[in-house]
Design an enzyme around this catalytic site. Structure first.
Site, mmCIF file in Angstrom:
data_model
loop_
_atom_site.group_PDB
_atom_site.id
_atom_site.type_symbol
_atom_site.label_atom_id
_atom_site.label_comp_id
_atom_site.label_asym_id
_atom_site.label_seq_id
_atom_site.Cartn_x
_atom_site.Cartn_y
_atom_site.Cartn_z
ATOM 1 N N CYS A 135 -4.546 -1.233 6.777
ATOM 2 C CA CYS A 135 -4.556 -0.239 5.710
ATOM 3 C C CYS A 135 -5.966 0.101 5.202
ATOM 4 O O CYS A 135 -6.667 0.843 5.866
ATOM 5 C CB CYS A 135 -3.622 -0.694 4.585
ATOM 6 N N ARG A 173 2.643 9.049 -2.293
ATOM 7 C CA ARG A 173 2.455 7.680 -1.781
ATOM 8 C C ARG A 173 3.413 7.481 -0.628
ATOM 9 O O ARG A 173 4.609 7.770 -0.729
ATOM 10 C CB ARG A 173 2.726 6.635 -2.861
ATOM 11 N N HIS A 177 1.439 -3.881 6.258
ATOM 12 C CA HIS A 177 1.153 -5.115 5.523
ATOM 13 C C HIS A 177 2.297 -6.093 5.804
ATOM 14 O O HIS A 177 3.289 -5.737 6.412
ATOM 15 C CB HIS A 177 1.154 -4.856 4.008
HETATM 16 N N1 GLN Z 1 -6.344 2.714 -0.965
HETATM 17 C C1 GLN Z 1 -5.790 3.144 0.243
HETATM 18 C C2 GLN Z 1 -4.685 4.159 0.146
HETATM 19 O O1 GLN Z 1 -3.930 4.174 -0.812
HETATM 20 C C3 GLN Z 1 -5.326 1.912 0.994
HETATM 21 C C4 GLN Z 1 -4.207 1.201 0.334
HETATM 22 C C5 GLN Z 1 -3.837 -0.082 1.017
HETATM 23 O O2 GLN Z 1 -4.669 -0.755 1.620
HETATM 24 N N2 GLN Z 1 -2.579 -0.463 0.859
HETATM 25 O O3 GLN Z 1 -4.534 4.958 1.039
#
Ligand code: GLN
Length: 237
Positions: free
Chosen positions: A93, A127, A189
């Site tokens: 990520c 998101r 993740h």
């Molecule tokens: N900050 C980044 C995004 O929201 C990565 C988030 C993350 O590593 N979960 O795209």
């Protein structure tokens, strides 16, 4: 036999959703087979050991990516040389985004990347969140995604796999993650390696092969990990 060196990038800033578990999984899978390794945490200002075999980095909030951004980009030439020398890397990520050319956050902050992977990421108001699994040539990877960044792959990388149900790189082209040589990036993740033992062993195998260690890896009893993967991939998003 020579110990493998595992480098853990920015363990404090870049470790959300337990991504540090990827380091533990690789270490344990080596130890269970009687293979030695050392884990070197690398934080802002620390040198990356010259004998690194596997580099791991986890997810992070946009703010954390900003905090490590200058340090990370200062390592760009080193990381690119390592990738060209077939060092194995697994970036999750936030670190995956930072291996690309740039990450433009949804607040308009431009964070330059290391240019190891030919991809760019733009923050969005949406998101991309939920359980996800990805079928790859190294088996099914199972994890959880949560990002606002939308990643577009360039010609210099190929997708790690196809996001059958989840959003993956950008929620529109069904690609998930990226691969170039021995460098792997993914939005999963979890930690992803805990539920994807074949993929974990693939990383170990590649690192050992690069060192001229070509003996087959002893099989491990992975029933629990496989059951966890099956249960997790059956969960609704
Ligand atoms: N900050 C980044 C995004 O929201 C990565 C988030 C993350 O590593 N979960 O795209």
């Amino acid at each position: 036999m020579d110990a493998l060196t595992l480098v853990h990038l920015y363990p404090r800033e870049m470790n959300i959703y337990g991504d540090t578990g990827n380091v533990l999984v690789l270490r344990k899978r080596l130890q269970w087979r009687g293979l030695d390794c050392r884990v070197v945490p690398v934080s802002v200002g620390d040198p990356i050991p010259g004998d690194a075999d596997i580099v791991l980095g986890g997810g992070g909030q946009d703010a954390a990516q900003g905090e490590i951004g200058a340090d990370f980009v200062g390592r760009a030439a080193t990381l690119r040389a390592m990738a060209d020398d077939d060092v194995v890397m697994l970036a999750i990520c936030g670190t995956y985004q930072m291996l690309g050319h740039e990450f433009l956050t949804k607040d308009g902050v431009r964070i330059n990347g290391a240019g190891v992977l030919d991809l760019v990421t733009r923050g969005s108001d949406r998101r991309l969140i939920g359980n996800n699994h990805v079928d790859t040539e190294w088996g099914r990877l199972v994890g959880f995604e949560n990002h606002s960044g939308l990643t577009e792959l360039g010609d210099g990388v190929r997708a790690l796999g196809s996001a059958a149900e989840g959003c993956g790189n950008n929620g529109s082209d069904h690609t998930e993650g990226a691969v170039r040589r021995n460098v792997f990036g993914t939005y999963l993740h979890g930690p992803v390696l805990a539920k994807s033992p074949e993929f974990a062993d693939e990383l170990i195998r590649r690192a050992r092969r690069r060192r001229g260690q070509s003996e087959a890896l002893e099989p491990l009893p992975d029933e629990l990990a496989r059951t966890a993967a099956a249960v997790a991939s059956g969960r609704p998003r």
